[in-house]
Motif scaffolding. Structure first.
Motif, PDB file in Angstrom:
ATOM      1  N   LEU A 404       0.703   8.900  -6.728  1.00  0.00           N
ATOM      2  CA  LEU A 404       0.517   9.053  -8.172  1.00  0.00           C
ATOM      3  C   LEU A 404       1.506   8.245  -9.002  1.00  0.00           C
ATOM      4  O   LEU A 404       1.139   7.691 -10.047  1.00  0.00           O
ATOM      5  N   LEU A 405       2.753   8.177  -8.580  1.00  0.00           N
ATOM      6  CA  LEU A 405       3.766   7.528  -9.418  1.00  0.00           C
ATOM      7  C   LEU A 405       3.533   6.031  -9.595  1.00  0.00           C
ATOM      8  O   LEU A 405       3.652   5.525 -10.725  1.00  0.00           O
ATOM      9  N   PRO A 406       3.201   5.294  -8.531  1.00  0.00           N
ATOM     10  CA  PRO A 406       2.889   3.875  -8.757  1.00  0.00           C
ATOM     11  C   PRO A 406       1.691   3.685  -9.683  1.00  0.00           C
ATOM     12  O   PRO A 406       1.661   2.747 -10.493  1.00  0.00           O
ATOM     13  N   GLU A 407       0.714   4.587  -9.573  1.00  0.00           N
ATOM     14  CA  GLU A 407      -0.459   4.503 -10.447  1.00  0.00           C
ATOM     15  C   GLU A 407      -0.061   4.757 -11.897  1.00  0.00           C
ATOM     16  O   GLU A 407      -0.527   4.078 -12.815  1.00  0.00           O
ATOM     17  N   ALA A 408       0.816   5.731 -12.112  1.00  0.00           N
ATOM     18  CA  ALA A 408       1.291   6.019 -13.465  1.00  0.00           C
ATOM     19  C   ALA A 408       2.041   4.826 -14.039  1.00  0.00           C
ATOM     20  O   ALA A 408       1.861   4.460 -15.213  1.00  0.00           O
ATOM     21  N   GLU A 409       2.875   4.223 -13.225  1.00  0.00           N
ATOM     22  CA  GLU A 409       3.640   3.074 -13.686  1.00  0.00           C
ATOM     23  C   GLU A 409       2.721   1.897 -14.045  1.00  0.00           C
ATOM     24  O   GLU A 409       2.931   1.218 -15.061  1.00  0.00           O
ATOM     25  N   ARG A 410       1.693   1.715 -13.266  1.00  0.00           N
ATOM     26  CA  ARG A 410       0.755   0.619 -13.517  1.00  0.00           C
ATOM     27  C   ARG A 410      -0.046   0.846 -14.794  1.00  0.00           C
ATOM     28  O   ARG A 410      -0.254  -0.081 -15.587  1.00  0.00           O
ATOM     29  N   LEU A 411      -0.488   2.080 -15.025  1.00  0.00           N
ATOM     30  CA  LEU A 411      -1.363   2.365 -16.148  1.00  0.00           C
ATOM     31  C   LEU A 411      -0.637   2.640 -17.453  1.00  0.00           C
ATOM     32  O   LEU A 411      -1.173   2.382 -18.538  1.00  0.00           O
TER      33      LEU A 411
END
Length: 413
Positions: A404-411
């Motif tokens: 989840l965290l990499p996805e949050a950072e990307r979005l």
């Protein structure tokens, strides 16, 4: 209070078994479950008393974060019998209410209107209430809430505020003026249990909207705080109950079929998984209503149908729902109290980061998600070096932070 204590006996047994409060922001049509059409009469939507306000509100509340065609969405909910509507300055939907009230003045008298604003001090509410009235096109608000109490304040300040003389005097003045019938706050702070306990002790607020734990442990701090508020007759509204990659608008795989297979109650009642989750949250009698951001007509139809056909859920069925829900991969922990960050050895606010990701991906509020993520300090966003497996193990909802965290950072960056 004897009546309250008597009513609490079965509830406490239910909670001890593992109560699942539910129904996330996205309740959509899946398969053949829950295709039964809703009743034709809007007045059939069940109601519950909102604490000491004495007002009976529909158990389903329409959240109104602005989205495409939302004026139509609001009116569709109303036509289906929903009579509680939630907005806020940051939702950007207040002008839609102004237009609606101008076109159909009778609507304003029939709905329970909730709005919110972020204030630093209680005295600021005198000005912000006037601003909300102007934007809404009405001369009174049914319930005015301090928005996200704790997000803009140190915890000790938030705790002091809910029992302060300044809040008591401001709330009293607003009620007497007729501009706001009732006063309260919303909160999804990781230490909201302490804020709720302070509110119960202060005896000032009329209602609280809170991020609600899906399966409260009987001895948890949040459950005890909810009990304290309920005993003081503070109205409780559940929000931000659940969201996951598999329980959203675009489910992946056959998770929903798996839910139905593992939870016989759903098939027996002809309910979708989301309708079953709504029934589970309403089984907790302390919660007056569920606020959910219904964003299309299918979601509205199914949630209204669930409300009209509500029956309490047995503890064993709730446990099954809970287990399947955890397996579905939640994106937000409604019981976040910061233990994930502590276990992961990081100052990063893992719970808030995943909550903002949920706003972006499941609540449809992308601009607000980015705004709130951007307001975090660099330290609060920096999860590099954190032990994410330890954080996941500590999280009550077992969030997969490594995903989840990499996805949050990307979005959100």
């Amino acid at each position: 209070m004897a009546e309250a204590q008597g009513r609490g006996t079965d509830r406490r047994a239910f909670l001890q078994a593992g109560a699942l409060a539910a129904a996330g922001s996205a309740v959509t049509t899946f398969g053949e479950a829950a295709q039964q059409p809703a009743a034709d009469r809007p007045e059939d939507l069940p109601r519950r008393k909102l604490g000491k306000t004495g007002v009976e509100v529909t158990i389903l509340e329409q959240g109104t974060v602005l989205g495409p065609g939302f004026d139509r969405i609001m009116r569709t909910s109303y036509a289906g019998g929903v009579r509680a509507f939630d907005t806020a300055k940051v939702y950007r939907s207040e002008p839609l209410f102004k237009k609606w009230f101008a076109q159909a003045p009778e609507v304003r008298k029939q709905i329970f209107l909730v709005t919110k604003d972020m204030v630093r001090t209680p005295s600021q509410m005198r000005k912000t209430v006037d601003e909300r009235l102007s934007d809404l096109g009405t001369d009174y608000i049914d319930l005015y809430l301090i928005h996200g109490l704790g997000d803009e304040h140190p915890l000790d300040q938030a705790i002091a505020m809910v029992k302060s003389k300044e809040l008591a005097e401001t709330a009293d003045a607003l009620r007497k003026s007729g501009k706001a019938r009732f006063i309260g706050f919303s909160t999804h702070h990781k230490d909201r249990a302490a804020i709720l306990q302070a509110a119960a002790g202060g005896g000032i607020v009329d209602a609280i909207m809170l991020q609600y734990h899906p399966w409260l442990d009987r001895e948890s701090a949040l459950n005890k705080a909810i009990d304290a508020c309920w005993k003081k007759d503070i109205g409780l509204i559940s929000m931000k109950q659940i969201a996951s990659h598999n329980f959203g608008d675009a489910p992946k795989g056959d998770i929903l079929k798996d839910v139905v297979a593992k939870v016989p109650m759903l098939k027996e009642r002809n309910l979708s998984p989301f309708q079953g989750l709504l029934h589970a949250i309403w089984t907790d009698e302390r919660i007056a209503c569920v606020c959910t951001s219904m964003r299309n007509t299918d979601q509205i139809r199914q949630n209204i149908d669930a409300a009209r056909r509500y029956e309490p859920v047995k503890a064993a069925e709730i446990e099954r729902l809970r287990d399947v829900l955890l397996a579905a991969g939640p994106t937000m922990c409604a019981d976040c109290d910061g233990r994930c960050s502590a276990a992961g050895g990081t100052a990063a606010e893992l719970g808030n980061i995943t909550r903002f990701l949920t706003y972006h991906e499941h609540h449809g509020d992308r601009a607000e998600a980015r705004r709130q993520f951007g307001r975090l300090s660099s330290e609060a966003r920096d999860w590099s070096g954190a032990d994410l497996e330890a954080a996941r193990a500590a999280c009550p909802n077992r969030l997969d932070f490594a995903r989840l965290l990499p996805e949050a950072e990307r979005l959100l960056s």
